[in-house]
Design an enzyme around this catalytic site. Structure first.
Site, PDB file in Angstrom:
ATOM      1  CG  ASP A 115       2.468  -7.951  -0.133  1.00  9.28           C
ATOM      2  OD1 ASP A 115       3.166  -8.215   0.871  1.00  9.28           O
ATOM      3  OD2 ASP A 115       1.778  -6.913  -0.213  1.00  9.28           O
ATOM      4  CD  GLU A 129       2.763  -4.311   4.997  1.00 11.27           C
ATOM      5  OE1 GLU A 129       2.228  -3.546   5.810  1.00 11.27           O
ATOM      6  OE2 GLU A 129       3.320  -3.885   3.953  1.00 11.27           O
ATOM      7  CD  GLU A 130       3.919  -2.790   0.457  1.00 11.27           C
ATOM      8  OE1 GLU A 130       3.354  -1.734   0.785  1.00 11.27           O
ATOM      9  OE2 GLU A 130       5.123  -3.004   0.638  1.00 11.27           O
ATOM     10  CG  HIS A 180       6.810   1.626  -1.042  1.00 12.33           C
ATOM     11  ND1 HIS A 180       5.473   1.805  -0.789  1.00 12.33           N
ATOM     12  CD2 HIS A 180       7.161   0.525  -0.327  1.00 12.33           C
ATOM     13  CE1 HIS A 180       5.048   0.875   0.052  1.00 12.33           C
ATOM     14  NE2 HIS A 180       6.063   0.092   0.350  1.00 12.33           N
TER      15      HIS A 180
HETATM   16 ZN   LIG Z   1       5.941  -1.447   1.641  1.00  7.81          ZN
HETATM   17 ZN   LIG Z   2       7.191  -3.677   3.506  1.00  5.56          ZN
END
Ligand SMILES: [Zn+2]
Ligand SMILES: [Zn+2]
Length: 390
Positions: free
Chosen positions: A78, A135-136, A361
């Site tokens: 993702d 995952e986020e 990020h």
């Molecule tokens: Zn991340």
């Molecule tokens: Zn990651």
């Protein structure tokens, strides 16, 4: 460095796949194109594919020989709701969405390893390739487990890898024990009796109680957790009032708790409740604490598996390029859910310098293509080491 020569020969193709995924990022549980791309590649290489685990997740299975040994290698797919600031050709084509955590690279490295493992099969046992969604912050690993991952693929151990900006490309960071923290989110509602700001004695002050709460919550990590252990309590929201002369009836706080071990987590969560109760009694207000869903456990590597990963990484990257016992991060990672069920190890792969905002990020981040062949070679040699032919 002893990379897998056949993977090095595929570097240009792996880079092309990575750029394609980077240009078409998809948010948690929406990884339809990515998942279809992975499925198509795996099938083309003759790999058995199981789709739709945990929504958009999928699993590839490569068998060889008679050994009942079965191991899993995991990648996440993702992207994040971030507007990409890069201007290179493979920048995101989807507004407000980008691969700012390198999951495009993770997916590509596991694909590179899958192709090699399927065409060489120099192992005895079963390799399970896990392409995980969300995952986020959305717990895609937990969704795959809830969908019967471990019943359908009873692996004995499981392995994960994440790129790490600031560590030289081609280097690894591996450690036993806790490497990433647990993450919990809380909401706090404070209710009092509203009053004229000039006559505070007629009411109960929710703003003052909230301020005391913010201060007192800091005492938990600073004065009650062992300084050699680690915990964070961060209050990140404080909403109250909308006038100059009114003591508001309500105040709302929110924040997050991080801890490196389950006992510390239990202790800190109970302490937050205790502090809320104490401040409520002291200030004569009502304080209601609630924990939001979506908690991630701490990511805790098991020692024997971490040792195997270290040996393999040293063989692939070369002596002096594997950091043993890097400092843990207070960030969280949902690979931890897999590690609650099976032994395994989550390693860091160097992504090179952080100049220009190449940080996880960050809108200027990009996965380092030089690391693709290193990570894919590591996956191959790890599978071959764990499923060594007799
Ligand atoms: Zn991340
Ligand atoms: Zn990651």
């Amino acid at each position: 460095m002893k990379l897998v020569p056949e993977i090095v020969a595929r570097q240009a193709e792996l880079t092309r796949i990575r750029h394609d995924i980077h240009a078409h990022p998809e948010l948690a549980y929406q990884e339809k194109r990515t998942s279809a791309l992975v499925a198509e590649r795996l099938k083309a290489w003759g790999i058995e594919v199981h789709e739709g685990l945990g929504g958009t997740g999928l699993v590839g299975v490569i068998r060889n020989g008679n050994s009942p040994r079965m191991i899993a290698l995991r990648a996440d797919m993702d992207a994040l709701p971030i507007e990409e600031a890069n201007s290179f050709a493979h920048r995101s084509q989807h507004a407000g969405c980008m691969h700012a955590c390198g999951h495009d690279g993770h997916t590509t490295m596991l694909l590179g390893a899958a192709e090699y493992l399927a065409s060489h099969r120099d192992f005895d046992g079963t390799v399970v390739l896990v392409f995980q969604p969300a995952e986020e912050g959305q717990g895609g690993a937990a969704a795959m487990i809830a969908d019967g991952f471990f019943e359908r693929f009873p692996v004995q151990s499981i392995y994960g890898m994440h790129n790490w900006p600031g560590m030289p490309a081609g280097h690894f960071g591996i450690a036993p024990g806790a490497v990433m923290a647990s993450a919990d989110r809380f909401d706090i509602q404070i209710t009092g009796r509203g009053a004229h700001a000039a006559m505070p004695h007629q009411g109960t002050d929710t703003v003052l109680a909230g301020c005391q709460l913010v201060s007192s919550l800091q005492m938990i990590a600073a004065r009650t957790v062992d300084p050699l252990d680690a915990a964070v309590v961060s209050v990140t929201q404080f909403h109250a009032g909308d006038a100059y002369n009114v003591m508001p009836e309500r105040a709302a706080l929110a924040g997050t708790v991080r801890a490196l071990g389950p006992q510390t987590r239990d202790f800190v969560l109970a302490s937050v409740q205790r502090v809320c109760d104490g401040i409520a009694a002291a200030y004569g207000v009502g304080i209601e604490l609630s924990w939001k869903g979506g908690y991630y456990p701490a990511t805790i590597n098991t020692l024997p598996e971490a040792q195997v990963c270290r040996e393999v990484a040293e063989a692939v990257a070369g002596q002096g390029k594997v950091e043993w016992a890097p400092l843990p991060s207070m960030g969280a990672e949902d690979f931890s859910f897999f590690l609650q069920h099976r032994p395994g190890c989550y390693v860091w792969l160097g992504n090179g310098p952080t100049e220009g905002g190449c940080l996880l990020h960050n809108p200027s981040y990009d996965f380092n293509d030089d690391a693709l062949v290193v990570g894919a070679s590591y996956w191959v040699r790890l599978a071959e080491a764990l499923l060594k032919k007799a």
